[in-house]
Motif scaffolding. Sequence first.
Motif, short mmCIF file in Angstrom:
data_model
loop_
_atom_site.label_atom_id
_atom_site.label_comp_id
_atom_site.label_asym_id
_atom_site.label_seq_id
_atom_site.Cartn_x
_atom_site.Cartn_y
_atom_site.Cartn_z
N PRO A 1 82.63 32.84 25.54
CA PRO A 1 84.09 33.03 25.60
C PRO A 1 84.82 31.80 25.08
O PRO A 1 84.37 30.68 25.25
N LYS A 2 85.96 32.03 24.49
CA LYS A 2 86.79 30.94 23.97
C LYS A 2 87.84 30.51 25.00
O LYS A 2 88.56 29.55 24.81
N GLY A 3 87.91 31.26 26.10
CA GLY A 3 88.84 30.95 27.17
C GLY A 3 88.65 31.93 28.31
O GLY A 3 87.89 32.88 28.18
N ASN A 4 89.34 31.68 29.42
CA ASN A 4 89.25 32.62 30.54
C ASN A 4 90.02 33.90 30.19
O ASN A 4 90.65 33.98 29.14
N ILE A 5 89.98 34.87 31.08
CA ILE A 5 90.59 36.17 30.78
C ILE A 5 92.10 36.03 30.57
O ILE A 5 92.68 36.72 29.73
N ALA A 6 92.74 35.13 31.31
CA ALA A 6 94.18 34.91 31.13
C ALA A 6 94.47 34.40 29.73
O ALA A 6 95.40 34.87 29.06
N ALA A 7 93.69 33.44 29.27
CA ALA A 7 93.87 32.89 27.92
C ALA A 7 93.62 33.96 26.87
O ALA A 7 94.32 34.03 25.86
N CYS A 8 92.64 34.78 27.12
CA CYS A 8 92.28 35.86 26.20
C CYS A 8 93.45 36.82 26.00
O CYS A 8 93.85 37.12 24.87
N ILE A 9 94.01 37.31 27.10
CA ILE A 9 95.12 38.27 27.03
C ILE A 9 96.37 37.60 26.47
O ILE A 9 97.06 38.17 25.62
N LEU A 10 96.66 36.39 26.91
CA LEU A 10 97.84 35.68 26.43
C LEU A 10 97.77 35.42 24.93
O LEU A 10 98.74 35.62 24.20
N CYS A 11 96.62 35.03 24.47
CA CYS A 11 96.42 34.79 23.04
C CYS A 11 96.60 36.10 22.26
O CYS A 11 97.25 36.12 21.21
N GLY A 12 96.04 37.19 22.77
CA GLY A 12 96.21 38.48 22.12
C GLY A 12 97.66 38.91 22.06
O GLY A 12 98.15 39.39 21.05
N TYR A 13 98.38 38.69 23.15
CA TYR A 13 99.81 39.02 23.20
C TYR A 13 100.58 38.20 22.16
O TYR A 13 101.38 38.73 21.40
N LYS B 1 100.24 32.37 31.68
CA LYS B 1 100.56 31.04 31.10
C LYS B 1 100.11 29.92 32.02
O LYS B 1 99.61 28.90 31.57
N ASP B 2 100.28 30.12 33.32
CA ASP B 2 99.93 29.08 34.30
C ASP B 2 98.43 28.86 34.45
O ASP B 2 97.99 27.74 34.68
N VAL B 3 97.65 29.93 34.34
CA VAL B 3 96.20 29.81 34.63
C VAL B 3 95.33 29.88 33.36
O VAL B 3 94.12 29.76 33.48
N ALA B 4 95.92 30.04 32.22
CA ALA B 4 95.13 30.13 30.98
C ALA B 4 94.36 28.83 30.74
O ALA B 4 94.92 27.74 30.82
N GLU B 5 93.08 28.98 30.47
CA GLU B 5 92.21 27.84 30.15
C GLU B 5 91.45 28.18 28.88
O GLU B 5 90.82 29.23 28.79
N TYR B 6 91.50 27.28 27.93
CA TYR B 6 90.77 27.47 26.68
C TYR B 6 89.56 26.55 26.69
O TYR B 6 89.62 25.42 27.14
N PHE B 7 88.41 27.09 26.23
CA PHE B 7 87.16 26.32 26.23
C PHE B 7 86.87 25.78 24.85
O PHE B 7 87.23 26.30 23.86
#
Length: 131
Positions: free
Chosen positions: A24-36, A125-131
């Motif tokens: 994964p390139k980030g957690n699920i929050a980052a994934c959805i936020l990036c897609g949005y 936005k608050d919990v998004a983490e990118y790896f």
Amino acid sequence: MDDALCLALDKHKALKKEIEEKIPKGNIAACILCGYRQGAFDLAKKPEKPEIHEGTIWERDLCLRPEALIRFIRLQPGYHDWSRNRITQSLKDIGALVLQEENASTVHIAKDLPKVYRIRLDVLKDVAEYF
């Protein structure tokens, strides 16, 4: 020699791509936020016509039809084998889902509209983490 080198390089590229698809390139929050942010979802400008779109923005929340969210998540690197339950539980765990009923993960944002996942963008936005 050149052919063997090209063959080895092609094999290396294929293996690298296969490995990268599992990480994964980030957690699920980052994934959805990036897609949005990248416009990955077909969002209706007004929620009155959701049947021809994947979702909408409702009161600053991202509202997505279940099949759109599941399909998007499963296309992301590292999330190919995630089940619907695992996706929704992860969103619940971070407090990103707006819930109306105790045992339901989807909600009605308006009468006569299909149920959607109502996801808090501010939480993402608050919990998004990118790896």
